[in-house]
Write a protein that holds these residues in place. Structure first.
Motif: not given
Length: 942
Positions: A282-289
Motif C-alpha cells: 500500500l502507498i501512503l502520502k505524508v505531507t510536510n514530513p
C-alpha cells in the motif's frame, strides 16, 4: 420485567464472553521473558557431566518429544543458579594464559570443556484461553550453536551466535499449565577473532498471535521524499497458520513522531492458503514530513492492522524514518540532499563488567558517548547487532553500516544475510549492508568477485534501497574491489586508494577501517614491560596511520564519503601489540568502560560543532622535576597560548584537522591553555598539580531509574582535599549496595587488569556417592535413625523386582564438604526415590522447608567437614508398565559460597560500576570506601 431483565443479563454475559474470547485469541502479545532462568554448566562429550543428555534409548532425534536430561520437561533444576538475561557466562570467568588470545584470555569456550556448554531452563505459564493462538519463542541471539527444547520437544538448532531466530511452539503447549523452555548452548568453537561472550546474551520473547497475522519481520517500508511531501510504500506479509479462507483487509496507518495519525489506507484481498504467505503493498502520502536526520532523528510509526470479518485480529507496529540518502563517486555521501562526511567508528559488542550481555540502557549510553564525540556513523563489526543498538541509533541520529558475519552463497550464508536484512531494513539509521570483512583468501580473485556479486544481488532482492559494501584490506585493484557497489578501504597502508579511485571512478568509496592506533588511557610514557602505550596519537606501525593522519587523508578527498575508525571503544581480546597479561585491545578512542582517551577530544574538535580546548597530560609528575613533558593541545580554536605558573610558552596557530605540541620542563603548579577565535579569547583549560587522594567520589550518569531493566553507570574517582580529581590514583575501592538494586559489573579500563568483572556467589553441586539400600519390613517411617546391619547393605536399585518390593527401604550414601560450614549455605534438593520419605544427615533428622517439601536446608549443626552420611527411608515407587523408568537419583547437595565484596582498583584515577534497578521502587543506596580515604554514599531513586 424480571424475564426481560434476566434475558438482558444473559445477552450481556454472552457478549462479554464473546468479547473476552475475541480479545484473548486475536490480539498480538509480545512479552519479554528475561527474568528467572535457571543455569548450569554441562559438558561437550561427558554425558554424565551433561546431566545425562543424549543417553536415552530413544533420543530427541529418534522420537518426537524425547528430550532427555535438562531437555526433558520435568528435569529437576532447583539446585541450579537463578539468573536474568541477558547473560554472558564468559565474562564471569577468571583469566588464564591458556585462554584464547583473541577472546580476552577468559576461561570459557574453546579449550575449556567444563565451561564450553551451558544449559538454560525457564518455566512459563500459558493460560487455557490462549488455545487457538499461535505461540512462538523469539531469540534475539544466543552464542552459539544453540539447541532449543519446549516441554521436551526439540525445536531446532541455530549455529550462528548472532542471528535472531524464532520457533513456533503452538502444538507443544500445555495450555492452562506449566511449560518448560530448555536451551543448550555450545561455545566450544569461536566464530570471530574478537571477544564474543557466551550464552543467551540477548533478549528472549514470548509472542502470541492470531493464526492469521503479520509474519515475522513482515513489514518493509520505503520512502521517497519530494518537495512538501513524501510517498511511503508499505509492504505487509500476511501468513495464515489457520484454516480461514475468506476475505481479509489490511489497514496501514502512519503516526507522526508525536504519535498522531497522519494518513491511512486499506487494502482488501483473500487470505493466503494454509501455512502460506501473501503480500499487501500500500502507498501512503505524508505531507510536510519531518525528516529523519542526524540532528533531528524524527521517527514515524506504521501501524499494520489485519481485519477478518470486520474485526481487527492483528496489530503490528513498525518504527521508520522518512529520509533520502545516496553515495556519489565524486562528492561523497548525501543525507536528505545535504553533503555529509561520514565520521564513523567500528565497534564490537562488549563492555566492562557485562561482556556482550549489554543491557538496553547501556547500549543507548554507548551510542550517546560516540555521538557526543562528534561521530555520526557506526559500523557493526563484524556481525549483526542487537535490535536495541539499532533502535538507539535511530533515536539518537547515528548512521549505520549493518554487517553480516561470513561471506558465502549457500543457505547458511544467504540465510543469515536474509534474516539480518529482513529484521533491520526498516531502521532509518542503516545506510549500507556490509557482506564481508577482510576475507583474505578471496579478496583479490575471481572467487571473491563471484561471491560478492551473488550476495550483492541477493541483498537487492530483499532491499532495493541500500547499496552493499565490503571491508577490504589486501589490495584495492582487483577481485572484490572491482565489483562491490561501495568500496570499503581498510587502512591506508594496505594499498593505493587514489590509484584505485582513478581506475574505478564510478565506484563510491569510504574508509571502513582506519587508524588502528595504540593508546592506554592516562599513560603518557610507553612502558612495554607493563604493556602500556603512551596516549599520544602516533603512527602505530609502518603500514598503519594515526587517527589524525587518517582523518586528514579522508577529509581532504571529496570523493571519499568518510571513514570509520578502528575502534570507538576498546574491547576484550586482540591485545595487539602485546599478549598475556594484556586482555583488552588498545585501539579504542575510549576504553572498555567508555572513559575517553585523548583522541576523543581531537575528534570532538574536528567532527563536532562546539568549541573545544583540551590540554594533556595531567600535571602530577613528582620525581620528574625539570624533565621535559610533552604537552599536547586539541582544539578547534584559531590559536592557543600555553602557560606554566603564568609563564607563557608561546602562542601557536592550529592547522585545520591538526593539533599543537610543546615540550614543557616539569614543575608543580598550574598548566593553563587559552584558546582564541578571531583574535578573541574564547576558552581556557587548566591542569593543576593535585594533592594526595582524600575522598571517594561517585557520579551516576542518571539519578532516577524507571524499571527493572534500567541502570545507572557510575563513575568512581578520588579527589584531593580541594576536590580536584587525582589522575594518578590507583586505590582499591570496595562497594556495597542496599535497597532496590544490584551491581551487575565493574571495570576500570586497565588493559592488563586481571581483576574480576563480577563478584558472584559460587554454586557447587555435590552428588551423593555410593548409594546403598536395605529392604525394611514396615511401611512406617521412623523419627529416629536406628542402626541397620552392615551385612544387609547392597547397591541401591540393582536388580530390583518392582513387582515384589519391600514395604519400605532405607538408603545410605555419602557426600564430601570441604568449604566453610559457617559461611556456606548448604541445601539438599531431594529427588523422589519413594512415595513418602524421611531424611537423616549424620544421624540427625532434617525437616523440609515450608515452600518446598523436597528441599532441606542443612545447618552447620548437622554437618561436618569431610565425609557426611545421608540416610533416606522411603516407601517404594511401583511401575505401572515394565518400560516405566523409575528415578534412582536421590538428589544433589547445593553449596553456595557467598561472594566477596565488590571491589576494583582505580586505573589512572577512574573505575566504573553498573547498577541495575530491581523494579521494586525502593531507593538504591550505594556506598564506596577505601583504606585511608573518606568513604561516600549516594542514593539512586526509582
Amino acid at each position: 420485567m424480571k424475564q426481560i431483565s434476566l434475558r438482558l443479563q444473559l445477552i450481556i454475559g454472552l457478549l462479554f464472553i464473546t468479547f473476552y474470547c475475541i480479545a484473548q485469541t486475536t490480539s498480538r502479545e509480545t512479552t519479554l521473558i528475561d527474568k528467572d532462568w535457571r543455569f548450569n554448566f554441562g559438558h561437550p562429550f561427558d554425558t554424565e557431566k551433561d546431566f545425562g543428555h543424549g543417553e536415552a534409548y530413544f533420543s530427541y532425534l529418534a522420537k518426537t518429544g524425547n528430550g532427555d536430561g535438562p531437555a526433558a520437561a520435568f528435569f529437576d533444576d532447583r539446585a541450579w543458579r537463578l539468573l536474568d538475561l541477558p547473560h554472558d557466562w564468559a565474562v564471569e570467568q577468571s583469566f588464564s594464559e591458556e585462554g584464547s588470545f583473541s577472546h580476552g584470555f577468559k576461561e570459557a569456550g574453546k579449550g575449556f570443556s567444563e565451561k564450553s556448554i551451558g544449559w538454560y531452563r525457564k518455566k512459563i505459564a500459558i493460560p487455557q484461553e490462549d488455545l487457538g493462538r499461535i505461540i512462538t519463542l523469539k531469540f534475539d541471539g544466543v552464542f552459539r550453536n544453540s539447541k532449543v527444547f519446549f516441554n521436551g520437544y526439540f525445536l531446532g538448532t541455530e549455529e550462528s551466535g548472532y542471528d535472531s531466530f524464532e520457533y513456533d511452539v503452538t502444538e507443544y503447549v500445555n495450555y492452562g499449565g506449566e511449560n518448560t523452555i530448555s536451551v543448550r548452548v555450545d561455545a566450544s568453537m569461536e566464530e570471530g577473532w574478537f571477544y564474543e561472550g557466551v550464552g543467551i546474551y540477548r533478549h528472549v520473547w514470548l509472542q502470541k498471535t492470531n493464526p492469521l497475522h503479520v509474519a515475522q519481520n513482515g513489514t518493509y517500508i520505503t520512502t521517497e521524499v519530494h518537495d512538501g511531501y513524501a510517498m511511503v510504500t508499505a509492504l505487509a506479509t500476511i501468513i495464515n497458520k489457520g484454516n480461514y479462507k475468506g476475505d481479509i483487509e489490511v489497514t496501514q496507518t502512519v503516526l507522526n513522531p508525536e504519535r498522531e495519525k497522519v494518513t491511512s489506507v486499506t487494502g482488501k484481498g483473500r487470505a493466503p492458503g494454509f501455512y502460506k504467505n501473501t503480500d499487501f503493498t500500500l502507498i501512503l502520502k505524508v505531507t510536510n514530513p519531518k525528516l529523519w536526520d542526524l540532528e533531528t532523528p524524527n521517527l514515524y510509526c506504521l501501524v499494520t492492522e489485519v481485519k477478518q470479518n470486520g474485526r481487527i485480529i492483528d496489530r503490528y507496529e513498525t518504527m521508520f524514518g522518512i529520509r533520502s540518502f545516496r553515495f556519489d563517486p565524486e562528492t561523497g555521501f548525501y543525507l536528505n540532499g545535504k553533503s555529509v562526511k561520514l565520521k564513523g567508528t567500528n565497534n564490537h559488542q562488549d563492555h566492562a563488567g557485562v561482556g556482550t550481555a549489554i543491557p538496553d540502557e547501556l547500549q543507548y549510553w554507548r551510542i550517546k558517548q560516540l555521538k557526543d564525540m562528534g561521530s555520526n556513523a557506526y559500523r557493526c563489526s563484524h556481525h549483526p547487532p542487537t535490535p536495541e543498538l539499532l533502535e538507539a541509533c535511530d533515536r539518537l541520529g547515528m548512521l549505520v553500516i549493518d554487517e553480516t558475519r561470513l561471506m558465502g552463497i549457500n543457505e547458511y550464508h544467504l540465510g543469515s544475510l536474509k534474516r539480518m536484512i529482513e529484521r533491520d531494513r526498516n531502521h532509518p539509521s542503516i545506510i549500507c549492508w556490509s557482506v564481508g570483512n577482510e576475507e583474505w583468501n578471496i579478496e583479490g580473485n575471481v572467487i571473491g568477485e563471484r561471491i560478492t556479486q551473488t550476495m550483492q544481488e541477493y541483498s537487492h532482492s530483499l532491499d532495493s534501497t541500500r547499496p552493499v559494501t565490503v571491508g577490504i584490506s589486501s589490495g584495492f585493484r582487483s577481485g572484490i574491489s572491482s565489483v562491490v557497489e561501495v568500496m570499503g578501504y581498510n587502512y591506508l597502508g594496505n594499498g593505493d586508494i587514489d590509484a584505485h579511485r582513478n581506475d574505478f571512478k564510478q565506484q563510491p568509496g569510504m574508509g571502513t577501517e582506519e587508524g588502528s592506533t595504540f593508546a592506554t588511557r592516562g599513560v603518557y610514557f610507553t612502558d612495554d614491560d607493563k604493556h602500556y602505550k603512551a596516549a599520544y596519537d602516533k603512527k602505530p606501525r609502518p603500514t598503519f596511520y594515526s587517527i589524525e593522519e587518517g582523518w586528514r587523508f579522508y577529509a581532504e578527498r571529496p570523493y571519499l564519503s568518510g571513514m570509520f575508525i578502528w575502534t570507538g571503544f576498546d574491547y576484550r581480546g586482540e591485545p595487539t601489540p602485546y599478549g598475556w597479561p594484556s586482555v583488552t585491545s588498545y585501539f579504542g578512542m575510549m576504553d572498555v568502560c567508555g572513559f575517553p582517551k585523548h583522541n576523543v577530544y581531537y575528534l570532538k574538535s574536528w567532527w563536532g560543532n562546539e568549541p573545544v580546548l583540551h590540554i594533556f597530560p595531567h600535571w602530577n609528575w613528582k620525581g620528574k622535576e625539570g624533565e621535559e613533558i610533552p604537552v599536547w593541545i586539541y582544539s578547534n580554536c584559531d590559536e592557543v597560548e600555553l602557560f606554566l605558573n603564568n609563564k607563557s610558552f608561546g602562542r601557536k596557530k592550529i592547522e585545520q584537522n591538526g593539533h599543537l605540541e610543546w615540550q614543557v620542563p616539569y614543575k608543580a603548579g598550574e598548566l593553563k591553555a587559552i584558546g582564541y577565535k578571531n583574535g578573541k579569547r574564547l576558552l581556557t583549560q587548566i591542569q593543576k598539580t593535585t594533592g594526595e587522594a582524600k575522598n571517594v567520589k561517585l557520579t551516576p550518569h542518571k539519578k532516577t531509574l524507571t524499571d527493572s531493566n534500567d541502570l545507572a553507570i557510575v563513575i568512581i574517582e578520588v579527589t584531593d582535599k580541594n576536590g580536584l580529581h587525582v589522575a594518578t590514583a590507583d586505590n582499591d575501592i570496595t562497594f556495597s549496595i542496599k535497597g532496590g538494586g544490584k551491581i551487575i559489573g565493574v571495570g576500570n579500563g586497565n588493559p592488563t587488569s586481571l581483576e574480576k568483572d563480577k563478584f558472584l556467589d559460587v554454586i557447587s553441586l555435590i552428588n551423593i556417592e555410593g548409594l546403598q539400600e536395605q529392604g525394611l519390613s514396615s511401611e512406617e517411617l521412623p523419627n529416629l535413625l536406628v542402626s541397620y546391619p552392615d551385612s544387609n547393605w547392597k547397591e541401591a536399585f540393582k536388580d530390583r523386582n518392582y513387582k515384589n518390593q519391600s514395604p519400605s527401604y532405607v538408603y545410605k550414601g555419602n557426600f564430601e564438604l570441604i568449604g566453610g560450614l559457617d559461611k556456606d549455605k548448604i541445601t539438599f534438593f531431594y529427588k523422589k526415590i519413594g512415595t513418602q520419605a524421611v531424611v537423616f544427615v549424620n544421624g540427625n533428622k532434617v525437616t523440609a522447608s515450608a515452600e518446598d517439601p523436597l528441599k532441606f536446608v542443612l545447618t552447620a549443626s548437622v554437618l561436618k567437614k569431610g565425609t557426611n552420611t545421608i540416610h533416606i527411608v522411603a516407601t517404594p515407587v511401583y511401575k505401572k508398565h515394565d518400560w516405566d523408568v523409575v528415578n534412582t537419583n536421590p538428589g544433589v547437595i547445593q553449596v553456595i559460597t557467598p561472594a566477596e565484596d565488590w571491589h576494583r582498583k582505580l586505573f589512572n584515577g577512574y573505575a566504573q560500576l553498573i547498577v541495575q534497578a530491581d523494579g521494586s521502587g525502593d531507593e538504591i543506596i550505594l556506598t564506596a570506601k577505601s583504606e585511608n580515604l573518606k568513604s561516600t554514599e549516594i542514593v539512586i531513586k526509582q
